[in-house]
Design a protein around this motif. Structure first.
Motif, mmCIF file in Angstrom:
data_model
loop_
_atom_site.group_PDB
_atom_site.id
_atom_site.type_symbol
_atom_site.label_atom_id
_atom_site.label_comp_id
_atom_site.label_asym_id
_atom_site.label_seq_id
_atom_site.Cartn_x
_atom_site.Cartn_y
_atom_site.Cartn_z
ATOM 1 N N CYS A 177 0.734 -1.111 0.083
ATOM 2 C CA CYS A 177 -0.052 -0.048 0.146
ATOM 3 C C CYS A 177 0.832 1.237 -0.005
ATOM 4 N N VAL A 179 0.017 4.101 1.063
ATOM 5 C CA VAL A 179 -0.121 4.832 2.188
ATOM 6 C C VAL A 179 0.423 4.300 3.479
ATOM 7 N N CYS A 180 0.341 3.017 3.938
ATOM 8 C CA CYS A 180 0.708 2.630 5.120
ATOM 9 C C CYS A 180 1.807 1.313 4.871
ATOM 10 N N CYS A 199 -5.884 -2.450 0.610
ATOM 11 C CA CYS A 199 -5.186 -2.363 1.558
ATOM 12 C C CYS A 199 -5.957 -3.137 2.802
ATOM 13 N N CYS A 202 -5.602 -0.060 5.918
ATOM 14 C CA CYS A 202 -6.151 1.373 5.792
ATOM 15 C C CYS A 202 -7.310 1.595 4.561
#
Ligand SMILES: [Zn+2]
Ligand SMILES: [Zn+2]
Length: 296
Positions: A177, A179-180, A199, A202
């Motif tokens: 992912c 983002v995370c 994901c 998140c």
């Protein structure tokens, strides 16, 4: 695209429809349904943070996710409401943890949650001192562990939602992912056969090549497979013989609406059972698919 938001009513009716269509999921939905509903409600009630974290395009292109470019969590994030909703959802889904959740609910109601938000803001690994912290709160380490996992997911989902526009402007080529950094627990195939990874932590979704293994980036049709179950054309699992991982895959054309990704993943639990029996591991472990492994 981050988590799509539903009305609580729609989400609850989607859960109910799945319970009727697949009665064997009843206990799973009883446990995790409240978490989905509460998180969705909390996200709808929570304002978008105008403080956009600038994405460094070069580092992003190198595959460095947002959480390794920036601090994602801040002391002034809405920890109070997130913690309260997380504890409430756990007490509904896991009644045997109800007393411990009462303790946490009280702390969040009284505004005494600094020790929790600090863990996330300072990026501390709670696990090392989990039993100590739990003893201090007079709750079980299991309760505290689950609570912190859920709270982390609530806040990560908010970050993914808040960064949606910024993320859409930057291409991402990795199987984890942007983002995370977590791995996907589900892939969704669209109308033109494009694959989006979802994901597990998140809820962010991003496009990814259909032939490449998101886990080990192996791209060899001889060692990757699509596993089907007789009579079910819509659903399958991508398997990779190099890393021995699998990824649940659902064929959902846009005309079928926008079902909740976690509910799609739960509806494919029979794939988890079969593929884990064949010796494959899930790409991302969620609470419900890692139970299977622990039972072995
Ligand atoms: Zn993520
Ligand atoms: Zn692989």
């Amino acid at each position: 695209m981050a988590n799509h938001l539903y009305t609580t009513e729609d989400l609850m009716s989607e859960i109910e429809q799945l319970r009727i269509a697949q009665p064997h999921l009843e206990n799973l939905l009883k446990a995790f349904g409240p978490l989905l509903v509460e998180k969705n409600q909390w996200l709808s009630d929570t304002a978008v943070d105008p403080r956009a974290l600038p994405i460094d395009p070069l580092r992003f292109a190198e595959g460095i996710p947002l959480n390794r470019q920036h601090q994602l969590f801040f002391a002034d994030d809405p920890w109070g409401s997130a913690g309260w909703s997380a504890a409430k959802a756990i007490s509904q889904g896991f009644p045997h943890l109800g007393q411990d959740m009462e303790v946490l609910l009280r702390r969040f109601t009284e505004g005494k949650y600094h020790c929790f938000s600090q863990l996330f803001v300072n990026n501390q690994e709670a696990d090392g001192q989990l039993s100590e912290k739990a003893a201090h709160l007079a709750i079980s380490p299991t309760s505290l562990h689950l609570f912190l996992r859920v709270l982390n997911r609530f806040m990560l989902s908010k970050k993914a939602r808040d960064m949606q526009a910024e993320l859409a402007a930057h291409p991402w080529k990795k199987g984890y992912c942007p983002v995370c950094g977590a791995l996907p627990h589900l892939a969704i195939l669209g109308d033109q056969g494009q694959r989006r990874l979802q994901c597990a932590d998140c809820g962010h979704a991003w496009p990814f090549s259909r032939l490449t293994c998101p886990y080990c980036e192996h791209e060899d049709p001889q060692n990757t497979n699509i596993f089907f179950i007789d009579g079910q054309k819509e659903d399958s699992a991508f398997t990779c013989d190099k890393c021995r991982r699998y990824l649940l895959t659902a064929n959902r054309s846009a005309s079928l609406g926008n079902p909740h990704a976690d509910l799609i993943a739960m509806s494919l639990l029979h794939f988890d059972v079969i593929l884990q029996e064949k010796g494959y591991s899930p790409m991302a472990e969620c609470e419900w698919n890692s139970f299977l492994q622990k039972d072995e």
